[in-house]
Motif scaffolding. Structure first.
Motif, short mmCIF file in Angstrom:
data_model
loop_
_atom_site.label_atom_id
_atom_site.label_comp_id
_atom_site.label_asym_id
_atom_site.label_seq_id
_atom_site.Cartn_x
_atom_site.Cartn_y
_atom_site.Cartn_z
N UNK A 103 0.73 -1.21 0.00
CA UNK A 103 0.02 -0.10 0.14
C UNK A 103 0.75 1.18 0.03
N UNK A 104 2.22 1.23 0.47
CA UNK A 104 2.73 2.40 0.61
C UNK A 104 3.71 2.56 -0.52
N UNK A 105 3.70 1.79 -1.58
CA UNK A 105 4.12 2.28 -3.10
C UNK A 105 3.69 3.35 -3.84
N UNK A 106 4.43 4.49 -3.94
CA UNK A 106 3.94 5.38 -4.75
C UNK A 106 2.76 6.47 -4.04
N UNK A 107 2.53 6.10 -2.83
CA UNK A 107 1.59 6.82 -1.98
C UNK A 107 1.95 8.17 -1.57
N UNK A 108 1.48 9.32 -1.81
CA UNK A 108 1.90 10.58 -1.39
C UNK A 108 0.71 11.19 -0.64
N UNK A 109 1.08 11.91 0.40
CA UNK A 109 -0.02 12.46 1.16
C UNK A 109 -0.31 13.99 0.73
N UNK A 110 -1.32 14.50 1.21
CA UNK A 110 -1.80 15.91 1.08
C UNK A 110 -0.73 16.92 1.64
N UNK A 111 -0.38 17.80 0.94
CA UNK A 111 0.67 18.94 1.35
C UNK A 111 -0.07 19.86 2.24
N UNK A 112 0.38 20.30 3.58
CA UNK A 112 -0.54 21.07 4.21
C UNK A 112 -0.22 22.64 3.69
N UNK A 113 -1.22 23.50 3.73
CA UNK A 113 -1.03 24.84 3.47
C UNK A 113 0.00 25.24 4.03
N UNK A 114 0.77 26.10 3.43
CA UNK A 114 1.94 27.04 4.30
C UNK A 114 1.19 28.04 5.42
N UNK A 115 1.51 28.06 6.46
CA UNK A 115 1.01 29.02 7.22
C UNK A 115 1.05 30.60 6.72
N UNK A 116 0.06 31.24 6.97
CA UNK A 116 0.17 32.83 6.47
C UNK A 116 0.98 33.27 7.35
N UNK A 117 2.06 34.32 7.06
CA UNK A 117 2.80 34.98 7.71
C UNK A 117 1.88 35.84 8.61
N UNK A 118 2.54 36.11 9.99
CA UNK A 118 1.93 36.93 10.80
C UNK A 118 2.94 38.38 10.87
N UNK A 119 2.27 39.28 10.38
CA UNK A 119 2.62 40.63 10.31
C UNK A 119 2.25 41.53 11.60
N UNK A 120 3.37 42.20 11.79
CA UNK A 120 2.71 43.43 12.98
C UNK A 120 2.10 44.57 11.93
N UNK A 121 1.56 45.49 12.80
CA UNK A 121 0.96 46.54 12.16
C UNK A 121 2.00 47.52 12.24
N UNK A 122 1.97 48.75 11.27
CA UNK A 122 3.16 49.77 11.21
C UNK A 122 3.29 50.14 12.40
N UNK A 123 2.39 50.64 13.29
CA UNK A 123 2.83 51.24 14.54
C UNK A 123 3.45 49.95 15.43
N UNK A 124 3.12 49.06 15.58
CA UNK A 124 3.89 47.94 16.50
C UNK A 124 5.42 47.81 15.83
N UNK A 125 5.54 47.58 14.50
CA UNK A 125 6.77 47.34 13.99
C UNK A 125 7.79 48.52 14.26
N UNK A 126 7.13 49.57 14.45
CA UNK A 126 8.13 50.86 14.77
C UNK A 126 8.15 50.90 16.21
N UNK A 127 7.22 50.51 17.07
CA UNK A 127 7.35 50.73 18.27
C UNK A 127 8.61 49.93 19.00
#
Length: 302
Positions: free
Chosen positions: A101-125
């Motif tokens: 059963x394992x011959x050639x079986x590939x699993x689903x690729x997880x969606x890459x996490x969305x980058x978590x950015x800061x607000x402009x104010x927080x990045x400057x603070x």
């Protein structure tokens, strides 16, 4: 030997021989229970050793499709397939059968996490208030220069800490920063006036030779990433910023804010040193979500 008995024997081996954590053993147990439940209906009877050895890749694909229909996400199905692989390989080794059963079986690729950015104010603070958490005025200048560089140039923390004094652009000079990134690949990054000024203030008290590390610790050696991360952790807690305000979030913020300001993806890709444009395209999801959030909060019909 029944599939249930084989599963129990495998989990015992997984816990004792592989020294897996109780959490992992419990998760694998749930995943294999899902598999046995599916196979009982799929094959018309509870699977035994012979039935497991005779499974084909199509049977595992049917299991993954069944789990998807039940609402299991990509990450969950990928984890379940990993548990099934480990189980069937253990069965093959222990009972001298071939896991077809394992011959050639590939699993689903997880969606890459969305980058978590800061607000402009927080990045400057964060760079503007390093004196709040750093009692040593000299080290406060160091932290300010480092945080400003991360946000102003989009560097990875490892790239910033690998710089030497000679790499810093001269004060007042409009010179790009030469950065060596992943795969030893070099790129040139423009340096904003705010970054040049912060670096100049730090170099004025640095006291090192041109071949010395640009960012140094309290004892004079190259700054450890853990120390830089702690400085930012202390800063975000003192300022009441979100827990995802990390050194890498400054890089995410650099890219996200450039995109929101109208920069094209190809330019951002070059500035970040991404080998693939698809990696950079993750930031479009951040920008879209921010637009949706603003729409939800401001539109009179929401």
């Amino acid at each position: 030997m029944t599939g249930l008995a084989l599963t129990r024997a495998f989990l015992s081996w997984f816990a004792e021989e592989r020294r897996a954590s109780p959490h992992s053993v419990e998760a694998y147990g749930r995943d294999l229970s899902d598999l046995l439940g599916f196979l009982t209906g799929h094959l018309g009877a509870e699977p035994d050793l012979a039935a497991l050895a005779a499974l084909r890749p199509a049977d595992l694909r049917a299991f993954l499709a069944f789990r998807a229909a039940a609402g299991a996400g990509r990450a969950t199905r990928a984890r379940q397939l990993a548990a099934v692989r480990s189980f069937l390989r253990w069965v093959a080794r222990t009972y001298s059968v071939t896991p077809k059963a394992l011959v050639g079986i590939t699993g689903p690729r997880p969606n890459p996490p969305v980058p978590r950015a800061l607000t402009v104010g927080d990045a400057k603070a964060l760079p503007d208030h390093t004196d709040i958490t750093q009692a040593n005025a000299r080290l406060a200048l160091r932290d300010r220069a480092l945080f400003t560089l991360l946000y102003g140039c989009g560097l990875r923390i490892a790239e910033a800490l690998a710089l030497d004094v000679r790499d810093a652009p001269p004060a007042g000079a409009d010179v790009a920063l030469r950065v060596r990134g992943k795969g030893n690949k070099e790129r040139l990054v423009p340096v904003l006036p705010a970054v040049r000024d912060a670096l100049a203030d730090w170099l004025a008290v640095h006291g090192g030779t041109p071949d010395a590390p640009l960012f140094i610790g309290a004892r004079g050696g190259r700054l450890d990433p853990a120390v830089a991360q702690k400085a930012m952790r202390d800063g975000r807690r003192a300022l009441g910023l979100p827990e995802h305000a990390t050194p890498h979030a400054m890089r995410h913020s650099f890219a996200t804010h450039l995109l929101a300001g109208g920069a094209d993806l190809r330019s951002i890709q070059e500035l970040l040193g991404h080998a693939s444009l698809s990696t950079t395209q993750r930031y479009t999801a951040v920008d879209t979500e921010q637009l949706l959030s603003a729409w939800r909060g401001a539109h009179p019909r929401t």
